[in-house]
Scaffold this motif. Structure first.
Motif, PDB file in Angstrom:
ATOM      1  N   SER A 220      -3.976   4.764  -0.850  1.00  0.00           N
ATOM      2  CA  SER A 220      -3.980   3.299  -0.998  1.00  0.00           C
ATOM      3  C   SER A 220      -4.312   2.411  -1.363  1.00  0.00           C
ATOM      4  O   SER A 220      -4.645   0.972  -2.504  1.00  0.00           O
ATOM      5  CB  SER A 220      -3.685   2.434   0.127  1.00  0.00           C
ATOM      6  N   GLU A 221      -6.134   2.786  -1.610  1.00  0.00           N
ATOM      7  CA  GLU A 221      -6.912   1.109  -2.202  1.00  0.00           C
ATOM      8  C   GLU A 221      -6.911   1.087  -4.140  1.00  0.00           C
ATOM      9  O   GLU A 221      -7.137   0.181  -4.204  1.00  0.00           O
ATOM     10  CB  GLU A 221      -8.556   1.755  -2.286  1.00  0.00           C
TER      11      GLU A 221
ATOM     12  N   ASP B  98       0.770  -1.152  -0.083  1.00  0.00           N
ATOM     13  CA  ASP B  98       0.545   0.103  -0.129  1.00  0.00           C
ATOM     14  C   ASP B  98       1.154   1.009  -0.365  1.00  0.00           C
ATOM     15  O   ASP B  98       0.787   2.305  -0.570  1.00  0.00           O
ATOM     16  CB  ASP B  98      -0.290   0.068   1.428  1.00  0.00           C
TER      17      ASP B  98
ATOM     18  N   ARG C  17      -9.839  -1.381   6.380  1.00  0.00           N
ATOM     19  CA  ARG C  17      -8.769  -0.733   5.762  1.00  0.00           C
ATOM     20  C   ARG C  17      -7.987  -0.309   7.045  1.00  0.00           C
ATOM     21  O   ARG C  17      -7.086  -0.852   7.278  1.00  0.00           O
ATOM     22  CB  ARG C  17      -8.814   0.766   5.091  1.00  0.00           C
TER      23      ARG C  17
END
Lengths: 430, 524
Positions: free
Chosen positions: B521-522, B78, B339
């Motif tokens: 990060s996704e 990430d 998350r």
């Protein structure tokens, strides 16, 4: 090893941290076979010292007479010198006290009480005179005894130490328990500062009670680092009676500040942090125990923040009251701005009270099971208090390790380090 | 054919920012962006990028002879995606050579294997899938966070279909046995177990630049000499290291790059060893014996046990608070909450709370951003308190939803956080945050007052769900002013309190979910 020590107070009358430290150290040295000639200034009446209530509110008057061992009696010769010197006093306070207490009483100042050593002479009318007079006494004592090293505690006795060094040629160790910067912040009294510095300069070795103080000695007094040694204070193991019977009359958790309400102790940071905590959790009570020149300002500030029903002032506490206060507390906070050592958190920890202490204190260097914050960081201070009150793991950890950590800080170990400094000083000399 | 199995662990946690108790209920972003960015860039520059370049060069040079394995945690991936995407590219280049095996681990480098089986399996599956997508190979080997291993954990890995698992060659487990053979799991013999040769591994990872070490300086020749001195019967030497050893823990100036650069050529020239990945070893070698590990081991400290993460009351409380939310999380779909749930599980957070370094361990100190374990604990607990509030709040739609059995569990969860949450909501209203968000979401009047917001929300809630119970509850809360509500709830019987809550908590659900600063990060 034989030591001529200019110290403060002796059992049974110990009123302050300095006296406790001197006594603990002397006892510790005795255990290592060091002989000590212990000289203390003593005013003619014990009661006169009651004029000063400047002593740290957390310091407890203890009767040590029972604890004196045979070994100790053999090693220590003790003498009192008639003098009005008392610890923790600046020139201004001394003058006020002198005029109020001594002159008002109109006592015959020639009938000086002393146990062993006869000294004739008048008390000085101001502190500096008294310091010089005390040095004169020291001179004649220094001439009459055999010893290897001279050890002087705190600035009032430095002059005596220097005089003794001059007449005997023996190495001098001065022990810094506090500096003028701790007592007065940046507004130092120049005369006091000069005496402190000349003492440190004349000394062969300087002992400081913490690295925090050592740094001040090196930076502010310009003393070469290689002759300054840190020996942390220790505590007397005291078996206090269990205070289980103390009942809290309030449901809320109690957070306590206990000490002189003066600039040095940082009471204002405690008040501001209390405000932050109360905004989130009103089920907490804060207690400020002690008195001092900032007390009224603190009361006004508490009123201004409208937290009077949650923030309490007890005034000066002593003896059993202090124990009771600790027993009622869930958190003890020492937000000192500048604290050479600071013994009170150790007393709290002995009662299993978790402590939050400022990083600007010597005691922070020896404690691991304590929360440490910068005194000015009110957010961190509030967060630490909130954490102890709300997260059980902390309480458990402190209960498990706190007391044993304090109990491991014994004078015998500190005395050994002092002995090393003696050896170092005398070896250097010879 | 004897083998050197060279495996590197790549992991960076999301370090938490200083999060004070007065942020609880108000501020839902937990990460220290500055520090995380700074560290990941620094390590990428000093280690990941140059080390990857070196490995690629070695592979090109030796064809199929040089093999190396990696596991890269999801939190590291990430952060690469977020701050230094070129690191991922360079790993993909390595993957393309066919000489590199990528190993699976828990997505968040978590301690879920210790008593949270569902969560553990979920994380491993997530990570396995992700690695396959990124690097085009399905991991057959598993390594648990911190090489934590026990018979039971091994069995779980076997059941997930892994061939091999890596762990520490802990002395107290091996006894007289050697780590330089292949073993199998005690409960499921299908699973191979590779054991880290900690002496040789630590010679490189810890002692390499220690100048008062008797073997300093360590060269590839000397190291290969040690390999040759081993019992010729022994089959494999497992060198398991933090990848950060190359260039970060051991600085470039120490010669660590030169050591690794010359290692393969020296091995080929002066010994009968070759390089192999764990999967190759699985294909090639048979296990010597079953290894019994009833109590979990790890690669940490002298003890090789779990005490660095589960050794004191602070860690116990933090872990139990964290995993008490597992059931609630299972019901949640919100990706931001999911998350955070993951990032908060990284073992590092608990390592920071270790009190072991009081007595020993420069290692502990070196990796710790906190001044003391107590600071680490307080900060973590503040964060997890806020997280718990959000989790419980986001469960509310389920409470009022059509499924009655769900409302039961959610209601239970709610009871725990009565006053705190209400207060938090009040604060939020005061802070005006709610106002803004209501405006955004529902295009309400810009200057909505506290009362208006409340009424509006309640109405919305009532509309959505027509259950009479809820209606009553909403009315109840509506009638009471915010401050009174706090008192009421505290003193009222649990039933009444539970009833009163939904209306309030709906708001949290709507606001709590929104986190504007979520890391990118996704996208990864």
């Amino acid at each position: 090893m034989k030591v001529l020590m200019f110290g403060w107070e002796f059992p049974p009358h110990i009123t302050g941290g300095l006296g406790t430290a001197c006594f603990g150290l002397t006892k510790g040295l005795a255990k290592h076979g060091v002989e000590v000639v212990f000289v203390v200034p003593k005013s003619f009446g014990d009661e006169s010292q009651e004029g000063f209530r400047l002593i740290n509110a957390s310091d407890i008057e203890l009767d040590f007479t029972q604890t004196l061992t045979q070994e100790f009696r053999e090693k220590i010769s003790y003498m009192e010198v008639g003098s009005n010197l008392v610890p923790y006093v600046g020139p201004e306070e001394f003058e006020r006290w002198y005029s109020e207490e001594i002159l008002a009483k109109k006592t015959d100042i020639h009938s000086v009480y002393n146990r062993k050593y006869a000294f004739s002479g008048k008390y000085g009318a101001n502190l500096m005179e008294e310091v010089s007079r005390y040095a004169l006494v020291a001179l004649s004592i220094a001439d009459k005894f055999e010893y290897d090293v001279i050890h002087a505690h705190d600035w009032l006795t430095y002059a005596a130490g220097i005089a003794a060094k001059q007449i005997s040629g023996k190495p001098l160790v001065v022990h810094v328990h506090a500096t003028e910067f701790d007592r007065s912040g940046e507004n130092v009294n120049q005369v006091v500062y000069d005496i402190e510095r000349s003492g440190m300069e004349a000394a062969d070795r300087v002992i400081t009670v913490s690295n925090f103080t050592r740094q001040i000695v090196i930076e502010r007094y310009g003393i070469p680092a290689e002759k300054v040694f840190t020996v942390h204070n220790a505590v007397e193991p005291v078996d206090k009676p269990e205070t289980d019977e103390v009942t809290k009359h309030v449901r809320e958790k109690i957070v306590t500040f206990l000490g002189r309400v003066t600039y040095q102790k940082g009471p204002d940071y405690f008040v501001e942090a209390a405000h932050k905590v109360l905004q989130r959790d009103p089920n907490v009570r804060f207690v400020m125990a002690g008195s001092g020149d900032l007390l009224n300002r603190m009361i006004r500030r508490v009123a201004q923040l409208k937290m009077g029903t949650r923030f309490h002032f007890t005034g000066f506490l002593a003896g059993a009251e202090v124990d009771r206060m600790f027993a009622m507390s869930d958190v003890y906070v020492m937000p000192s701005v500048s604290e050479p050592f600071g013994i009170s958190p150790l007393e709290a920890m002995r009662t299993n009270v978790p402590v939050v202490i400022s990083k600007q204190s010597g005691v922070a260097e020896v404690l691991q099971h304590a929360l440490k914050v910068d005194f000015w960081d009110i957010d961190a201070l509030a967060d630490a208090i909130y954490g102890i009150l709300h997260y059980d793991g902390l309480r458990k950890m402190f209960a498990r390790y706190g007391k044993s950590e304090v109990d491991s800080l014994i004078w015998e170990n500190s005395a050994l380090k002092v002995l090393e400094v003696y050896n170092n000083a005398t070896g250097h000399k010879n | 054919m004897r083998s050197v199995c060279l495996y590197f662990q790549v992991h960076q946690p999301y370090r938490l920012r200083t999060y004070r108790f007065f942020n609880i209920g108000q501020d839902h972003y937990y990460y220290d962006d500055y520090q995380n960015r700074h560290i990941i860039r620094r390590v990428a520059e000093k280690c990941y990028l140059p080390a990857n370049r070196m490995m690629l060069q070695l592979i090109n040079e030796f064809g199929k002879g040089f093999k190396v394995s990696y596991s890269i945690s999801g939190t590291a991936l990430d952060q690469f995606a977020q701050y230094v995407p070129e690191v991922i590219d360079s790993f993909r280049q390595l993957a393309a050579t066919g000489c590199v095996e990528f190993i699976s681990e828990t997505e968040y480098h978590s301690l879920a294997s210790l008593g949270n089986e569902k969560e553990f399996i979920r994380q491993v599956e997530t990570h396995t899938k992700r690695i396959e997508e990124l690097f085009g190979q399905k991991p057959q080997t598993f390594r648990n966070s911190e090489l934590i291993y026990s018979d039971v954990i091994g069995e779980m890995a076997a059941n997930m279909g892994f061939h091999t698992m890596l762990t520490e060659g802990a002395k107290h487990v091996l006894g007289w046995k050697s780590p330089n053979y292949i073993y199998c799991n005690n409960l499921n013999p299908k699973l191979r177990v590779l054991l880290r040769n900690f002496r040789l591994s630590d010679d490189v990872s810890f002692r390499f630049s220690e100048q008062n070490w008797s073997e300093w300086p360590l060269t590839a020749e000397k190291f290969v000499g040690w390999l040759n001195a081993m019992d010729p019967q022994e089959e494999v030497v497992n060198l398991f290291l933090d990848y950060e050893t190359i260039g970060e823990h051991q600085l470039k100036e120490s010669g660590i790059f030169d050591f690794f650069y010359h290692l393969p050529s020296t091995v080929f020239a002066k010994s009968n060893f070759t390089f192999a990945t764990p999967e190759e070893l699985y294909q090639r070698l048979q296990p010597m014996a079953a290894l019994s590990v009833p109590y979990a081991i790890s690669w940490a400290d002298e003890e090789r046990d779990l005490t660095a993460w589960k050794g004191n009351e602070l860690q116990a409380e933090a872990l139990s608070k964290l995993y008490s939310l597992s059931d609630a999380i299972a019901e949640i779909k919100d990706p931001v909450l999911k998350r955070d749930w993951g990032y908060l599980q990284s073992s590092n957070h608990f390592y920071y709370m270790s009190t072991k370094w009081f007595s020993a361990g420069e290692i502990h100190k070196h990796f710790n951003p906190y001044g003391s374990p107590y600071d680490a604990f307080i900060n973590y607990m503040n964060v997890i308190s806020d997280f718990a509030i959000r989790v419980e709040a986001s469960l509310l739609p389920a409470v009022t939803g059509s499924k009655p059995e769900k409302s039961k569990t959610a209601g239970k969860a709610l009871k725990k956080t009565s006053a705190v949450k209400t207060k938090a909501v009040e604060k939020k209203i005061k802070a005006g945050k709610l106002k803004a968000e209501v405006k955004e979401k529902k295009a309400a009047k810009p200057r909505a007052t506290v009362k208006e917001t409340k009424a509006e929300k309640s109405k919305a809630g009532v509309k959505e769900k027509k259950a009479a119970k809820i209606k009553a509850a909403v009315k109840e809360t509506k009638a009471i002013k915010p401050k009174a509500a706090v008192k009421e709830q505290k003193s009222a019987k649990p039933k009444a309190a539970a009833k009163a809550k939904p209306a309030v908590a709906v708001k949290v659900a709507k606001t709590g979910r929104v986190s504007k600063k979520g890391p990118a990060s996704e996208k990864a």
